[in-house]
Design a protein around this motif. Structure first.
Motif, PDB file in Angstrom:
ATOM      1  N   ALA A 113     -32.613  37.593  37.730  1.00 55.50           N
ATOM      2  CA  ALA A 113     -32.008  38.706  38.038  1.00 55.50           C
ATOM      3  C   ALA A 113     -30.510  38.359  37.721  1.00 55.50           C
ATOM      4  O   ALA A 113     -29.813  39.353  37.354  1.00 55.50           O
ATOM      5  CB  ALA A 113     -32.212  38.864  39.474  1.00 55.50           C
ATOM      6  N   GLN A 114     -30.130  37.238  38.044  1.00 55.41           N
ATOM      7  CA  GLN A 114     -28.622  36.722  37.698  1.00 55.41           C
ATOM      8  C   GLN A 114     -28.302  37.093  36.290  1.00 55.41           C
ATOM      9  O   GLN A 114     -27.161  37.655  35.850  1.00 55.41           O
ATOM     10  CB  GLN A 114     -28.350  35.161  38.248  1.00 55.41           C
ATOM     11  CG  GLN A 114     -28.270  35.265  39.772  1.00 55.41           C
ATOM     12  CD  GLN A 114     -28.013  33.632  40.102  1.00 55.41           C
ATOM     13  OE1 GLN A 114     -28.474  32.809  39.270  1.00 55.41           O
ATOM     14  NE2 GLN A 114     -27.320  33.414  41.250  1.00 55.41           N
ATOM     15  N   GLU A 115     -29.378  36.639  35.326  1.00 60.49           N
ATOM     16  CA  GLU A 115     -28.981  36.945  33.885  1.00 60.49           C
ATOM     17  C   GLU A 115     -28.784  38.295  33.819  1.00 60.49           C
ATOM     18  O   GLU A 115     -28.305  38.732  32.833  1.00 60.49           O
ATOM     19  CB  GLU A 115     -30.064  36.022  33.001  1.00 60.49           C
ATOM     20  CG  GLU A 115     -30.156  34.615  33.296  1.00 60.49           C
ATOM     21  CD  GLU A 115     -31.008  34.047  32.423  1.00 60.49           C
ATOM     22  OE1 GLU A 115     -31.777  34.501  31.858  1.00 60.49           O
ATOM     23  OE2 GLU A 115     -31.199  32.652  32.641  1.00 60.49           O
ATOM     24  N   LEU A 116     -29.790  39.106  34.129  1.00 55.79           N
ATOM     25  CA  LEU A 116     -29.682  40.571  33.979  1.00 55.79           C
ATOM     26  C   LEU A 116     -28.594  41.392  34.557  1.00 55.79           C
ATOM     27  O   LEU A 116     -28.283  42.375  33.822  1.00 55.79           O
ATOM     28  CB  LEU A 116     -31.217  41.194  34.573  1.00 55.79           C
ATOM     29  CG  LEU A 116     -32.497  40.529  34.010  1.00 55.79           C
ATOM     30  CD1 LEU A 116     -33.672  41.179  34.698  1.00 55.79           C
ATOM     31  CD2 LEU A 116     -32.590  40.965  32.427  1.00 55.79           C
ATOM     32  N   SER A 123     -29.106  46.449  38.396  1.00 56.08           N
ATOM     33  CA  SER A 123     -27.808  46.834  39.224  1.00 56.08           C
ATOM     34  C   SER A 123     -27.658  45.528  40.229  1.00 56.08           C
ATOM     35  O   SER A 123     -28.562  44.655  40.444  1.00 56.08           O
ATOM     36  CB  SER A 123     -28.223  48.042  40.200  1.00 56.08           C
ATOM     37  OG  SER A 123     -29.300  47.771  41.306  1.00 56.08           O
ATOM     38  N   ARG A 124     -26.679  45.602  40.846  1.00 58.28           N
ATOM     39  CA  ARG A 124     -26.376  44.469  41.879  1.00 58.28           C
ATOM     40  C   ARG A 124     -27.182  44.473  43.052  1.00 58.28           C
ATOM     41  O   ARG A 124     -27.622  43.471  43.695  1.00 58.28           O
ATOM     42  CB  ARG A 124     -24.778  44.704  42.402  1.00 58.28           C
ATOM     43  CG  ARG A 124     -24.210  43.792  43.455  1.00 58.28           C
ATOM     44  CD  ARG A 124     -24.286  42.183  42.801  1.00 58.28           C
ATOM     45  NE  ARG A 124     -23.050  42.241  41.647  1.00 58.28           N
ATOM     46  CZ  ARG A 124     -23.007  40.984  41.247  1.00 58.28           C
ATOM     47  NH1 ARG A 124     -23.694  39.936  41.568  1.00 58.28           N
ATOM     48  NH2 ARG A 124     -22.236  40.831  40.505  1.00 58.28           N
ATOM     49  N   ALA A 125     -27.712  45.569  43.492  1.00 58.14           N
ATOM     50  CA  ALA A 125     -28.854  45.665  44.628  1.00 58.14           C
ATOM     51  C   ALA A 125     -29.990  45.091  44.256  1.00 58.14           C
ATOM     52  O   ALA A 125     -30.483  44.729  45.059  1.00 58.14           O
ATOM     53  CB  ALA A 125     -28.854  47.254  44.817  1.00 58.14           C
ATOM     54  N   GLY A 126     -30.425  45.071  42.807  1.00 59.04           N
ATOM     55  CA  GLY A 126     -31.591  44.511  42.405  1.00 59.04           C
ATOM     56  C   GLY A 126     -31.339  42.926  42.765  1.00 59.04           C
ATOM     57  O   GLY A 126     -32.360  42.083  43.151  1.00 59.04           O
TER      58      GLY A 126
END
Length: 374
Positions: A113-116, A123-126
């Protein structure tokens, strides 16, 4: 006439014996004396108490499970951290491995998720949701690891194991008591799985009367720990020395005494908790004290007195005060250093009466030479 004179002489001697006729002009009284010298006298307080363990732990299970293996034997010496019992850990191991795998997967999802997020694909929420899932999974894995650790029971202290009360296959429950049954086909008991008792060092607990508390506290304020000597059993052949650990912070009003605990080295492991003990506590030291044998003190209408011998060889009465008495020796005031105090023969004394020192027993004769060899 001769008969009458003879009878009168006998009558006179009967009512007025020679000792009475001698009056004050009689011979000196034979006595034994000691010369008083200043010296340091330890102030000893005697008490009785009980040997207690410095640390004792009842080993009980944290979970309900079956005993798989026993690693300790009756009476075995164990160290802190030694494995004592292994419970059936198959279910807990599987649960831990499952949650650990989920935690590792959640961590990978968080890194992805950090890479995405850096590429603006989510989004930042994800990202925050992925991070929360990873932390939750890791916490669940750690909880399962703790649960798994309950299946390996280790000794928390160094000491000696008592009697083991369980067997392989015994069901133990997460309660305060490990309960087993006794029948014609199985032998078991009620209590902990095993009890670990620390024997070296070992403690002794006793009580000191309320009147002696100031003496203890005064010496304790000096910073030096109080010394105790302990004997165990009726024989009292061996004496153990130790130091006072603590004086309780309150007096028991029911017995007007304070509890004291001392610690004793027990390298030989000959002392066990529960043994009856006799304690001699050196509470203080009386500096430059004058002491006499207790038998030298006479109780009179004026109080306690002693007789001393003056330079003219006469008995002089001295009123004294008793400061301390222990095992036939009394520390007193009212006399001077170097005085000769009468110990024996005082029952026949009067103040001002002449006295003389009893002759000491002749030295033992030397061994006579053996007879000539034939």
């Amino acid at each position: 006439m001769l008969i009458i004179l003879y009878a009168g002489s006998l009558t006179y001697d009967y009512f007025y014996p020679p000792a009475a006729k001698a009056g004050k002009g009689g011979g000196p009284t034979t006595v034994t004396t000691i010369t008083v010298e200043k010296k340091d006298i330890p102030l000893v307080i005697e008490a009785t108490g009980t040997m207690v363990s410095n640390a004792i732990v009842d080993i009980r299970p944290m979970v309900t499970n079956t005993v798989a293996k026993i690693h300790v034997k009756d009476g075995q010496e164990v160290k802190a951290g030694d494995l004592l019992f292994t419970l059936d850990n198959r279910n807990d191991t599987a649960n831990y491995e499952r949650l650990k795998a989920l935690a590792e997967d959640a961590q990978k999802q968080y890194l992805r998720a950090q890479e995405l997020v850096s590429k603006n694909f989510i989004s930042r929420a994800g990202l925050e949701t992925a991070m929360a899932n990873a932390k939750s999974a890791q916490a669940a894995a750690r909880s399962a690891e703790v649960q798994l650790s309950y299946d390996s029971i280790r000794s928390p202290i160094t000491g000696r194991a008592g009697i083991v009360n369980v067997f392989p296959g015994s069901l133990v429950q997460a309660s305060n008591v490990v309960t087993t049954a006794t029948s014609s086909t199985a032998t078991s008991s009620v209590g902990s799985m095993v009890t670990i008792t620390q024997l070296n060092p070992i403690n002794v607990q006793f009580v000191i009367p309320e009147k002696d508390i100031p003496i203890l506290l005064e010496n304790q304020l000096d910073g030096e720990p109080l010394t105790v000597k302990v004997t165990v059993g009726d024989s009292g052949k061996k004496t153990y020395e130790g130091k006072v650990l603590v004086i309780d912070n309150q007096v028991d009003p029911s017995i007007a005494a304070v509890r004291v605990k001392a610690q004793i080295p027990n390298d030989s492991m000959t002392l066990l908790p529960g043994q009856f003990a006799r304690i001699s506590l050196v509470a203080n030291t009386l500096k430059d004290a004058l002491s006499v044998p207790s038998e030298a003190i006479v109780m009179s209408a004026r109080g306690r007195i002693v007789y001393i011998v003056d330079q003219d060889g006469k008995a002089v009465l001295k009123p004294i005060k008793l400061v301390y008495e222990y095992k036939g020796t009394s520390v007193i005031t009212g006399i001077e250093n170097g005085d000769k105090v009468i110990v024996e023969g005082k029952q026949n004394l009067r103040p001002g009466g002449k006295v003389r020192e009893a002759k000491k027993a002749d030295a033992a004769p030397k061994n006579t030479p053996s007879t000539e060899k034939k």
